[in-house]
Design a protein around this motif. Structure first.
Motif, short mmCIF file in Angstrom:
data_model
loop_
_atom_site.label_atom_id
_atom_site.label_comp_id
_atom_site.label_asym_id
_atom_site.label_seq_id
_atom_site.Cartn_x
_atom_site.Cartn_y
_atom_site.Cartn_z
N THR A 5 -0.76 -7.75 3.38
CA THR A 5 -0.93 -9.18 3.10
C THR A 5 -1.71 -9.45 1.81
O THR A 5 -1.65 -10.55 1.29
N ASP A 6 -2.47 -8.46 1.34
CA ASP A 6 -3.29 -8.70 0.15
C ASP A 6 -3.66 -7.38 -0.51
O ASP A 6 -3.75 -6.34 0.16
N ARG A 8 -6.47 -6.18 -3.82
CA ARG A 8 -7.43 -6.69 -4.79
C ARG A 8 -8.28 -5.55 -5.35
O ARG A 8 -8.48 -4.52 -4.68
N THR A 119 3.02 -9.04 -1.99
CA THR A 119 1.68 -9.49 -2.38
C THR A 119 1.70 -10.01 -3.81
O THR A 119 2.60 -9.70 -4.57
#
Length: 128
Positions: A5-6, A8, A119
């Motif tokens: 989902t993500d 970073r 993403t």
């Protein structure tokens, strides 16, 4: 199957040079169990002087949680103005003889999704 989902960057953009550390965190929508040493390759646009610099990060349990896993490289070389990218169509996850599997299902029978295409891409520009 756990879906990503993500993604970073955890570390701040490194300054150009050798022996730099880069850490990226990948988040799934449910718990993921890791075995072995999966790897995450971060794309390097090589905008700075020179070429051929790659960023291959290996799973580290440090800072990881049930659904968030961190991948770190501690000895990479980057040049000022290089752009590091991961997510969407950039970067990739590889099992590297390890496993990323669904914690709720137990065992390694249900693999976690490794595709970063759902993403948003994130970037870091290497500083001076």
């Amino acid at each position: 199957t756990p879906n990503i989902t993500d993604v970073r960057f955890i570390t701040s953009a490194p300054a150009g040079g050798s022996s730099k550390t880069v850490t990226v965190e990948v988040t799934w929508d449910e718990g993921v169990t890791v075995a072995g040493s999966p790897q995450l390759t971060v794309d390097n646009g090589n905008e700075g002087s020179g070429s051929g610099r790659t960023c291959v990060l290996t799973y580290t349990a440090t800072g990881s949680s049930a659904n968030r896993k961190r991948f770190t490289a501690t000895n990479i070389t980057v040049a000022e103005d290089d752009v590091l990218s991961v997510g969407a169509s950039t970067g990739s996850l590889a099992l590297n003889s390890g496993t990323l599997s669904d914690t709720e299902m137990g065992g390694t029978a249900v693999p976690a999704f490794l595709d970063l295409s759902d993403t948003s891409a994130v970037t870091q520009t290497v500083t001076a």
